[in-house]
Design a protein around this motif. Structure first.
Motif, PDB file in Angstrom:
ATOM      1  N   ILE A 204       0.827  -1.198   0.000  1.00 24.31           N
ATOM      2  CA  ILE A 204       0.000   0.000   0.000  1.00 24.31           C
ATOM      3  C   ILE A 204       0.863   1.250   0.000  1.00 24.31           C
ATOM      4  CG2 ILE A 204      -1.672   1.336   1.341  1.00 24.31           C
ATOM      5  CD1 ILE A 204      -1.564  -2.467   1.568  1.00 24.31           C
ATOM      6  N   LEU A 205       1.951   1.232   0.761  1.00 20.95           N
ATOM      7  CA  LEU A 205       2.867   2.373   0.777  1.00 20.95           C
ATOM      8  C   LEU A 205       3.516   2.580  -0.587  1.00 20.95           C
ATOM      9  CD1 LEU A 205       4.619   1.828   4.242  1.00 20.95           C
ATOM     10  CD2 LEU A 205       2.769   3.413   3.672  1.00 20.95           C
ATOM     11  N   ILE A 206       3.828   1.489  -1.266  1.00 21.68           N
ATOM     12  CA  ILE A 206       4.389   1.593  -2.614  1.00 21.68           C
ATOM     13  C   ILE A 206       3.359   2.195  -3.566  1.00 21.68           C
ATOM     14  CG2 ILE A 206       5.295   0.284  -4.576  1.00 21.68           C
ATOM     15  CD1 ILE A 206       6.318  -1.786  -2.513  1.00 21.68           C
ATOM     16  N   ALA A 207       2.119   1.723  -3.476  1.00 27.46           N
ATOM     17  CA  ALA A 207       1.064   2.235  -4.365  1.00 27.46           C
ATOM     18  C   ALA A 207       0.783   3.707  -4.097  1.00 27.46           C
ATOM     19  CB  ALA A 207      -0.206   1.405  -4.184  1.00 27.46           C
ATOM     20  N   VAL A 254      11.600  -2.444  -3.376  1.00 25.41           N
ATOM     21  CA  VAL A 254      10.697  -1.806  -4.332  1.00 25.41           C
ATOM     22  C   VAL A 254      10.189  -0.468  -3.789  1.00 25.41           C
ATOM     23  CG1 VAL A 254       8.473  -2.020  -5.526  1.00 25.41           C
ATOM     24  CG2 VAL A 254      10.005  -3.989  -5.385  1.00 25.41           C
ATOM     25  N   TYR A 255       9.896  -0.423  -2.494  1.00 30.04           N
ATOM     26  CA  TYR A 255       9.443   0.831  -1.883  1.00 30.04           C
ATOM     27  C   TYR A 255      10.535   1.905  -1.954  1.00 30.04           C
ATOM     28  CZ  TYR A 255       7.926   4.177   1.638  1.00 30.04           C
ATOM     29  OH  TYR A 255       7.563   5.337   2.284  1.00 30.04           O
ATOM     30  N   ALA A 256      11.769   1.511  -1.679  1.00 29.36           N
ATOM     31  CA  ALA A 256      12.878   2.460  -1.752  1.00 29.36           C
ATOM     32  C   ALA A 256      13.050   2.990  -3.174  1.00 29.36           C
ATOM     33  CB  ALA A 256      14.166   1.799  -1.270  1.00 29.36           C
ATOM     34  N   VAL A 257      12.979   2.095  -4.159  1.00 22.46           N
ATOM     35  CA  VAL A 257      13.101   2.516  -5.555  1.00 22.46           C
ATOM     36  C   VAL A 257      11.949   3.445  -5.942  1.00 22.46           C
ATOM     37  CG1 VAL A 257      13.056   1.700  -7.947  1.00 22.46           C
ATOM     38  CG2 VAL A 257      14.414   0.482  -6.248  1.00 22.46           C
ATOM     39  N   ARG A 259      10.218   5.440  -3.974  1.00 22.55           N
ATOM     40  CA  ARG A 259      10.401   6.747  -3.343  1.00 22.55           C
ATOM     41  C   ARG A 259      11.460   7.572  -4.062  1.00 22.55           C
ATOM     42  NH1 ARG A 259       6.431   8.740  -1.226  1.00 22.55           N
ATOM     43  NH2 ARG A 259       7.909  10.422  -0.860  1.00 22.55           N
ATOM     44  N   VAL A 260      12.566   6.923  -4.415  1.00 27.71           N
ATOM     45  CA  VAL A 260      13.623   7.630  -5.129  1.00 27.71           C
ATOM     46  C   VAL A 260      13.134   8.089  -6.497  1.00 27.71           C
ATOM     47  CG1 VAL A 260      15.907   7.385  -6.195  1.00 27.71           C
ATOM     48  CG2 VAL A 260      15.492   6.442  -3.918  1.00 27.71           C
ATOM     49  N   GLY A 261      12.422   7.204  -7.196  1.00 27.81           N
ATOM     50  CA  GLY A 261      11.875   7.573  -8.499  1.00 27.81           C
ATOM     51  C   GLY A 261      10.883   8.722  -8.405  1.00 27.81           C
ATOM     52  N   LYS A 262      10.063   8.719  -7.358  1.00 27.18           N
ATOM     53  CA  LYS A 262       9.100   9.801  -7.154  1.00 27.18           C
ATOM     54  C   LYS A 262       9.810  11.120  -6.898  1.00 27.18           C
ATOM     55  CE  LYS A 262       4.946  11.489  -6.381  1.00 27.18           C
ATOM     56  NZ  LYS A 262       3.916  11.573  -7.428  1.00 27.18           N
TER      57      LYS A 262
END
Length: 271
Positions: A204-207, A254-257, A259-262
């Motif tokens: 959910i945090l990733i989404a 995946v969450y770290a990637v 966030r960095v991409g965002k």
């Protein structure tokens, strides 16, 4: 692909997909309501049911189910009856469940080896009966969410405004809390506490990094959960390491990637 010829591996694949669907729906609700701690509270309350079950010589899973549903309903009742913050009510139930579990496990004669299974789980132990239970639960959850979608969204984002508007806030909160409790009981023995909390939060945090609408977050988190869980299962079979740990690490990566991409996307949009 040779693993697909084994029934236990096929059950694990199907189980992960079904759990991902339920986890994405429930996780979106509890994160929107800022009730992530309720998962930990119910899992630790289940420990009290396990202890009582072992001590009395009856089904630990059945007693854990009773404790889970009772604890979830108690959280809602305490918060409404005494105007206590829900996270404070969860802390009370959390501590009570652990204390009862420790006491009865200590009084149980002999050694209780099954406790490790409830704490850490093993996705490869999913049976056909477990799949049927997951499927029925997920089906009921989907029907409830589809019929009460707008009401659930209103209660999740602003329960006070929904209550003033005359919506049945308490019914929705009680129902969703029971769904959380049942989901915990059905999955904790198979995926463990660590992976269960991860499946209800990290996708959910990733989404949320890329989408904002409640339904979009729910659908995206189901897809993310299924993809990362299946990937973690495959990687764990190649490396012969615990599946739950690999899934959690993969979801964190995946969450770290994301966030960095965002952050990179936002900086480019501001230039």
């Amino acid at each position: 692909m040779e693993y697909l010829q084994y029934a236990f591996f096929r059950n694990a694949l199907l189980g992960i997909i079904i759990i991902s669907i339920a986890g994405g729906i429930i996780g979106t609700y509890i994160i929107t309501r800022r009730l992530v701690s309720i998962t930990g509270g119910i899992t630790h309350a289940c420990f009290g049911g396990l202890g009582v079950g072992y001590y009395l010589g009856i089904s630990p899973v059945a007693m854990a189910s009773v404790f889970a549903v009772a604890s979830s309903l108690s959280v809602e009742w305490i918060s409404h009856r005494y105007h206590v913050r829900e996270d404070s009510a969860i802390a009370v139930i959390w501590a009570l469940g652990m204390a009862v579990g420790i006491l009865f496990v200590f009084m149980t004669p002999g050694y209780v080896p099954e406790l490790n299974g409830f704490l850490f789980g093993n996705i490869l132990t999913i049976t056909s009966s477990d799949l049927w239970a997951f499927s029925i639960f997920t089906g009921v959850l989907l029907v409830f969410v589809l019929f009460c979608n707008k009401l659930i969204i209103a209660c999740a984002f602003d329960s006070d405004f929904a209550k003033v508007s005359g919506l049945r806030v308490r019914l929705v909160n009680y129902a969703m809390t029971v769904f959380v409790a049942v989901c915990v009981v059905l999955t904790i023995r198979l995926v463990g506490i660590m992976l269960l909390i991860a499946l209800l939060t990290l996708p959910i945090l990733i989404a949320e990094t890329w989408v904002r609408r409640f339904t979009s977050i729910m659908v995206s988190s189901v897809a993310i959960s299924a993809a990362t869980s299946l990937g973690g299962l495959m990687l764990s079979t190649l490396g012969d390491v615990p599946c739950s740990a690999i899934i959690v690490l993969l979801q964190v990566a995946v969450y770290a990637v994301a966030r960095v991409g965002k952050d990179i996307a936002m900086r480019r949009s501001m230039q």
